[in-house]
Design a protein around this motif. Structure first.
Motif, PDB file in Angstrom:
ATOM      1  N   GLY A  42      37.984  49.030  38.767  1.00  0.00           N
ATOM      2  CA  GLY A  42      38.023  50.022  39.840  1.00  0.00           C
ATOM      3  C   GLY A  42      36.867  49.914  40.812  1.00  0.00           C
ATOM      4  O   GLY A  42      37.070  49.994  42.040  1.00  0.00           O
TER       5      GLY A  42
ATOM      6  N   ASN B 235      42.574  46.307  40.459  1.00  0.00           N
ATOM      7  CA  ASN B 235      43.078  47.543  39.870  1.00  0.00           C
ATOM      8  C   ASN B 235      44.057  48.192  40.847  1.00  0.00           C
ATOM      9  O   ASN B 235      43.653  48.946  41.740  1.00  0.00           O
ATOM     10  CB  ASN B 235      41.948  48.517  39.529  1.00  0.00           C
TER      11      ASN B 235
ATOM     12  N   ARG C 216      48.561  46.573  30.696  1.00  0.00           N
ATOM     13  CA  ARG C 216      47.567  45.629  31.210  1.00  0.00           C
ATOM     14  C   ARG C 216      46.838  44.895  30.097  1.00  0.00           C
ATOM     15  O   ARG C 216      46.140  43.909  30.353  1.00  0.00           O
ATOM     16  CB  ARG C 216      46.601  46.332  32.165  1.00  0.00           C
TER      17      ARG C 216
ATOM     18  N   PRO D 283      41.935  42.977  35.302  1.00  0.00           N
ATOM     19  CA  PRO D 283      41.029  42.678  36.416  1.00  0.00           C
ATOM     20  C   PRO D 283      40.491  41.246  36.379  1.00  0.00           C
ATOM     21  O   PRO D 283      40.403  40.633  35.395  1.00  0.00           O
ATOM     22  CB  PRO D 283      39.894  43.691  36.243  1.00  0.00           C
TER      23      PRO D 283
END
Length: 143
Positions: A63, A82, A133, A143
């Motif tokens: 993030g 993200n 994820r 990520p």
């Protein structure tokens, strides 16, 4: 001349706007800080505790780097880091605008108008994102 009367509608509107404006100021300062201090460089931010303990990505992993990429005009990289953060930024902006408008008009707090089903739906989507994820077929969300 000051009488014992309460403040007028102008003063009460200004007072009601303190929370939304303060929140916008704090969010803007946080985004400016993340834009200035690169989270891609080690040592600037702490490691995600969930990632450090389990080796798995939490819903927020990536993030800060996504926000940094957005600040620097790279939305494709931000989505790759993200996608939930990228989607939530305009959603939060709309909620903030709704909150500011309700405060200006003197309406009840925004928490009173959000239906619980939306909160539960959001939490369910976050849990699904969190799980997917970390699975092999959801590797593209990491990520």
């Amino acid at each position: 001349m000051v009488t014992g009367k309460t403040a007028g509608p102008r003063a009460s509107r200004a007072r009601a706007m303190l929370a939304p404006l303060g929140t916008a100021l704090a969010a803007g300062a946080a985004v400016a800080f993340v834009g200035a201090v690169d989270p891609n460089e080690p040592g600037h931010y702490p490691t995600c505790p969930f990632l450090a303990l389990t080796g798995l990505y939490c819903p927020g992993c990536g993030g800060l780097r996504a926000v940094h990429a957005l600040v620097h005009g790279d939305p494709a990289t931000a989505v790759g880091l993200n996608p939930v953060v990228v989607v939530m930024i305009p959603v939060l902006a709309v909620f903030w605008a709704y909150w500011a408008l309700r405060s200006w008009r003197g309406g009840p707090p925004i928490g009173k108008s959000v239906r619980p089903v939306y909160v539960w739906l959001f939490l369910a989507l976050m849990i699904v994102f969190w799980i997917v994820r970390n699975l092999p077929f959801g590797e593209f969300l990491a990520p």
